[in-house]
Scaffold this motif. Structure first.
Motif, PDB file in Angstrom:
ATOM      1  N   LEU A  18       0.814  -1.222   0.000  1.00  0.00           N
ATOM      2  CA  LEU A  18       0.000   0.000   0.000  1.00  0.00           C
ATOM      3  C   LEU A  18       0.850   1.275   0.000  1.00  0.00           C
ATOM      4  O   LEU A  18       0.592   2.191  -0.787  1.00  0.00           O
ATOM      5  CB  LEU A  18      -0.975  -0.017   1.189  1.00  0.00           C
ATOM      6  N   ALA A  19       1.848   1.344   0.883  1.00  0.00           N
ATOM      7  CA  ALA A  19       2.658   2.577   0.936  1.00  0.00           C
ATOM      8  C   ALA A  19       3.387   2.820  -0.379  1.00  0.00           C
ATOM      9  O   ALA A  19       3.332   3.948  -0.912  1.00  0.00           O
ATOM     10  CB  ALA A  19       3.626   2.524   2.120  1.00  0.00           C
ATOM     11  N   PRO A  20       4.035   1.794  -0.984  1.00  0.00           N
ATOM     12  CA  PRO A  20       4.643   2.042  -2.302  1.00  0.00           C
ATOM     13  C   PRO A  20       3.613   2.470  -3.350  1.00  0.00           C
ATOM     14  O   PRO A  20       3.880   3.379  -4.141  1.00  0.00           O
ATOM     15  CB  PRO A  20       5.276   0.686  -2.662  1.00  0.00           C
ATOM     16  N   ALA A  21       2.440   1.849  -3.344  1.00  0.00           N
ATOM     17  CA  ALA A  21       1.417   2.214  -4.333  1.00  0.00           C
ATOM     18  C   ALA A  21       0.989   3.669  -4.148  1.00  0.00           C
ATOM     19  O   ALA A  21       0.718   4.376  -5.130  1.00  0.00           O
ATOM     20  CB  ALA A  21       0.209   1.284  -4.208  1.00  0.00           C
ATOM     21  N   LEU A  22       0.935   4.123  -2.893  1.00  0.00           N
ATOM     22  CA  LEU A  22       0.499   5.500  -2.615  1.00  0.00           C
ATOM     23  C   LEU A  22       1.509   6.544  -3.089  1.00  0.00           C
ATOM     24  O   LEU A  22       1.224   7.737  -3.067  1.00  0.00           O
ATOM     25  CB  LEU A  22       0.217   5.677  -1.119  1.00  0.00           C
ATOM     26  N   GLN A  23       2.695   6.100  -3.517  1.00  0.00           N
ATOM     27  CA  GLN A  23       3.658   7.043  -4.104  1.00  0.00           C
ATOM     28  C   GLN A  23       3.291   7.342  -5.556  1.00  0.00           C
ATOM     29  O   GLN A  23       3.780   8.312  -6.132  1.00  0.00           O
ATOM     30  CB  GLN A  23       5.100   6.486  -4.032  1.00  0.00           C
ATOM     31  N   ASP A  24       2.453   6.494  -6.147  1.00  0.00           N
ATOM     32  CA  ASP A  24       2.121   6.647  -7.571  1.00  0.00           C
ATOM     33  C   ASP A  24       0.672   7.041  -7.822  1.00  0.00           C
ATOM     34  O   ASP A  24       0.263   7.200  -8.967  1.00  0.00           O
ATOM     35  CB  ASP A  24       2.361   5.309  -8.300  1.00  0.00           C
ATOM     36  N   THR A  25      -0.127   7.111  -6.770  1.00  0.00           N
ATOM     37  CA  THR A  25      -1.555   7.385  -6.960  1.00  0.00           C
ATOM     38  C   THR A  25      -1.775   8.825  -7.436  1.00  0.00           C
ATOM     39  O   THR A  25      -1.002   9.726  -7.111  1.00  0.00           O
ATOM     40  CB  THR A  25      -2.317   7.151  -5.642  1.00  0.00           C
ATOM     41  N   GLU A  26      -2.866   8.990  -8.207  1.00  0.00           N
ATOM     42  CA  GLU A  26      -3.158  10.318  -8.778  1.00  0.00           C
ATOM     43  C   GLU A  26      -4.157  11.105  -7.947  1.00  0.00           C
ATOM     44  O   GLU A  26      -4.139  12.331  -7.946  1.00  0.00           O
ATOM     45  CB  GLU A  26      -3.760  10.137 -10.178  1.00  0.00           C
ATOM     46  N   HIS A  27      -5.059  10.413  -7.250  1.00  0.00           N
ATOM     47  CA  HIS A  27      -6.131  11.112  -6.529  1.00  0.00           C
ATOM     48  C   HIS A  27      -5.981  11.042  -5.012  1.00  0.00           C
ATOM     49  O   HIS A  27      -6.846  11.523  -4.283  1.00  0.00           O
ATOM     50  CB  HIS A  27      -7.493  10.538  -6.943  1.00  0.00           C
ATOM     51  N   CYS A  28      -4.934  10.391  -4.521  1.00  0.00           N
ATOM     52  CA  CYS A  28      -4.705  10.316  -3.076  1.00  0.00           C
ATOM     53  C   CYS A  28      -3.211  10.126  -2.811  1.00  0.00           C
ATOM     54  O   CYS A  28      -2.457   9.833  -3.741  1.00  0.00           O
ATOM     55  CB  CYS A  28      -5.526   9.191  -2.446  1.00  0.00           C
ATOM     56  N   TYR A  29      -2.814  10.343  -1.569  1.00  0.00           N
ATOM     57  CA  TYR A  29      -1.388  10.203  -1.217  1.00  0.00           C
ATOM     58  C   TYR A  29      -1.286   9.779   0.234  1.00  0.00           C
ATOM     59  O   TYR A  29      -2.250   9.901   1.003  1.00  0.00           O
ATOM     60  CB  TYR A  29      -0.647  11.527  -1.468  1.00  0.00           C
ATOM     61  N   LEU A  30      -0.109   9.272   0.602  1.00  0.00           N
ATOM     62  CA  LEU A  30       0.111   8.848   1.985  1.00  0.00           C
ATOM     63  C   LEU A  30       0.329  10.091   2.841  1.00  0.00           C
ATOM     64  O   LEU A  30       1.353  10.776   2.712  1.00  0.00           O
ATOM     65  CB  LEU A  30       1.332   7.923   2.069  1.00  0.00           C
ATOM     66  N   ALA A  31      -0.647  10.375   3.730  1.00  0.00           N
ATOM     67  CA  ALA A  31      -0.564  11.596   4.541  1.00  0.00           C
ATOM     68  C   ALA A  31      -0.261  11.277   5.996  1.00  0.00           C
ATOM     69  O   ALA A  31       0.241  12.131   6.730  1.00  0.00           O
ATOM     70  CB  ALA A  31      -1.885  12.369   4.451  1.00  0.00           C
ATOM     71  N   GLY A  32      -0.577  10.058   6.450  1.00  0.00           N
ATOM     72  CA  GLY A  32      -0.381   9.756   7.865  1.00  0.00           C
ATOM     73  C   GLY A  32      -0.360   8.264   8.119  1.00  0.00           C
ATOM     74  O   GLY A  32      -0.601   7.451   7.215  1.00  0.00           O
ATOM     75  N   ILE A  33      -0.049   7.909   9.358  1.00  0.00           N
ATOM     76  CA  ILE A  33       0.010   6.500   9.765  1.00  0.00           C
ATOM     77  C   ILE A  33      -0.550   6.348  11.179  1.00  0.00           C
ATOM     78  O   ILE A  33      -0.578   7.320  11.949  1.00  0.00           O
ATOM     79  CB  ILE A  33       1.464   5.948   9.747  1.00  0.00           C
ATOM     80  N   VAL A  34      -0.977   5.127  11.479  1.00  0.00           N
ATOM     81  CA  VAL A  34      -1.370   4.784  12.840  1.00  0.00           C
ATOM     82  C   VAL A  34      -0.638   3.493  13.180  1.00  0.00           C
ATOM     83  O   VAL A  34      -0.804   2.478  12.486  1.00  0.00           O
ATOM     84  CB  VAL A  34      -2.894   4.577  12.961  1.00  0.00           C
ATOM     85  N   THR A  35       0.196   3.522  14.195  1.00  0.00           N
ATOM     86  CA  THR A  35       0.985   2.348  14.564  1.00  0.00           C
ATOM     87  C   THR A  35       1.180   2.285  16.079  1.00  0.00           C
ATOM     88  O   THR A  35       1.224   3.325  16.741  1.00  0.00           O
ATOM     89  CB  THR A  35       2.363   2.356  13.849  1.00  0.00           C
ATOM     90  N   GLY A  36       1.323   1.069  16.578  1.00  0.00           N
ATOM     91  CA  GLY A  36       1.581   0.882  18.005  1.00  0.00           C
ATOM     92  C   GLY A  36       3.073   0.878  18.322  1.00  0.00           C
ATOM     93  O   GLY A  36       3.460   0.763  19.488  1.00  0.00           O
ATOM     94  N   THR A  37       3.908   0.986  17.264  1.00  0.00           N
ATOM     95  CA  THR A  37       5.358   0.854  17.458  1.00  0.00           C
ATOM     96  C   THR A  37       6.066   2.169  17.138  1.00  0.00           C
ATOM     97  O   THR A  37       6.192   2.534  15.957  1.00  0.00           O
ATOM     98  CB  THR A  37       5.909  -0.259  16.518  1.00  0.00           C
ATOM     99  N   PRO A  38       6.543   2.915  18.169  1.00  0.00           N
ATOM    100  CA  PRO A  38       7.175   4.215  17.923  1.00  0.00           C
ATOM    101  C   PRO A  38       8.353   4.138  16.947  1.00  0.00           C
ATOM    102  O   PRO A  38       8.529   5.038  16.113  1.00  0.00           O
ATOM    103  CB  PRO A  38       7.648   4.652  19.325  1.00  0.00           C
TER     104      PRO A  38
END
Ligand code: NAD
Length: 339
Positions: A18-38
């Motif tokens: 998903l994160a690599p794909a979001l580098q190429d998307t035209e209508h959306c982008y990776l803006a944030g994350i939610v993780t339990g691991t700092p």
């Protein structure tokens, strides 16, 4: 305009697809994350140039409501956590993409759909194949009767699990079930779109050859469908076989995808020759389709109802197995969940 996406759960699917794909998307982008691991948060911030302001832990998750940079929350957690995190995303006013299977059971699917309706947000499933060109081509053959009416369909989705026997996929309390919950949705969907309608009935069987490894979850399941137009379908899903195929036999020809449901490139043949499309990331196509649905009101290719429809079938398959293979009537409206 590009919509910000926050990935919830940074496991292998988020990391490698998903994160690599979001580098190429035209209508959306990776803006944030939610993780339990700092430590993961720091790595992702550096790798993807993410502002720490848009990075959340499971404890601070609900604060995403105040974050205007995030329009879409994509839930990529173990199955038992889908409903809770999808519902909280909707309550935070965010559009939701929920990974498959939608939840642990039909009641959870209903709760997710209701929460999104109440909040007035859009809901999409992580069904990447619904945006994928070979799959669209099969749907077209069925719609246009390119090879005549479909009479018989067959679909297999399986891989051999040899990893850690304590992984969450093999723990029913986290996965809700084994091969059927994990890969089964691909076989179910292949049968449905190779025929163009929902099944009337299903009968199913379960097979176990490595009970010491699959202690808690189903290893191999086969099922047979009947459809309102007289088509007969069969499916197999397994965590202990290698299979990835869709086949449709029609009045004057046939079509086949093999592989039919991996990340691609897929490959297809018909009675008139081979079919071929240029390869693009399925995840890119899927997330762009969903963002475009929000932005431009284009069709939602994988709505929540499709996820719920598949879960109704999953529950019926488990029910049939419990009752020694009895044929279960599904009572699905013919068009329910079909796009
Ligand atoms: P994974 O095990 O690699 O990642 C799971 C993530 O959840 C990890 O980051 C883990 O830290 C986190 N997590 C939080 N609480 C957890 C808990 N109690 N137990 C275990 N992990 C916990 O799994 P994945 O392969 O990334 O799958 C995640 C979801 O995505 C699943 O629902 C799966 O079905 C779906 N998926 C979909 C596709 C697809 O093609 N659409 C492909 C792979 C996975």
């Amino acid at each position: 305009q590009k919509l910000g996406v926050a990935l919830v759960g940074l496991g292998s699917y988020s990391t490698y697809q998903l994160a690599p794909a979001l580098q190429d998307t035209e209508h959306c982008y990776l803006a944030g994350i939610v993780t339990g691991t700092p430590a993961k948060a720091r790595t992702w911030q550096a790798k993807y140039n993410l502002d720490p302001e848009h990075c959340y832990s499971y404890e601070t998750y609900d604060q995403i409501a105040q974050d205007d940079a995030i329009a879409i929350v994509y839930v990529v957690l173990p199955n038992s956590m889908h409903a809770e995190f999808a519902i909280r995303a909707a309550q935070a006013g965010k559009h939701v993409i929920c990974e498959k299977p939608m939840g642990m059971n039909v009641a959870e699917c209903d709760a997710i759909i209701a929460a999104c309706q109440e909040a007035g947000v859009k809901l999409g499933m992580g069904y990447r194949l619904q945006s994928e060109p070979y799959t669209q081509e099969i749907k077209k053959y069925v719609r246009e009767k390119t090879f005549g009416a479909v009479r018989f369909v067959s679909a297999d989705a399986a891989y051999i699990s040899r990893g850690n026997p304590n992984q969450w996929r093999l723990d029913r309390s986290l996965s809700g079930g084994g091969a059927l919950m994990n890969m089964g949705v691909y076989s179910i969907q292949s049968c449905i779109y190779s025929c163009g309608m929902n099944p009337l009935t299903v009968s199913a069987q379960e097979f176990s050859t490595r009970p010491e490894y699959f202690r808690d979850t189903d290893e191999t399941i086969t099922a047979q469908f009947t459809f309102p137009n007289g088509v007969v379908g069969q499916m197999m899903t397994s965590h202990n076989a290698s299979a990835n195929r869709l086949y449709g036999s029609c009045d004057s020809g046939w079509f086949e995808l093999q592989p039919a449901n991996n990340y691609g490139p897929l490959s297809g043949r018909t009675s008139s020759g081979s079919i071929s499309f240029p390869h693009e990331s399925q995840q890119k196509l899927q997330m762009d389709d969903f963002a475009s649905h929000i932005l431009y009101d284009t069709p939602n290719r994988a709505p929540g109802e499709m996820g719920k429809r598949d879960m109704i079938i999953v529950e019926a398959i488990y029910q049939s197995i419990k009752e020694g293979g009895r044929e279960i009537t599904l009572n699905l409206p013919q068009e329910y969940g079909i796009v």
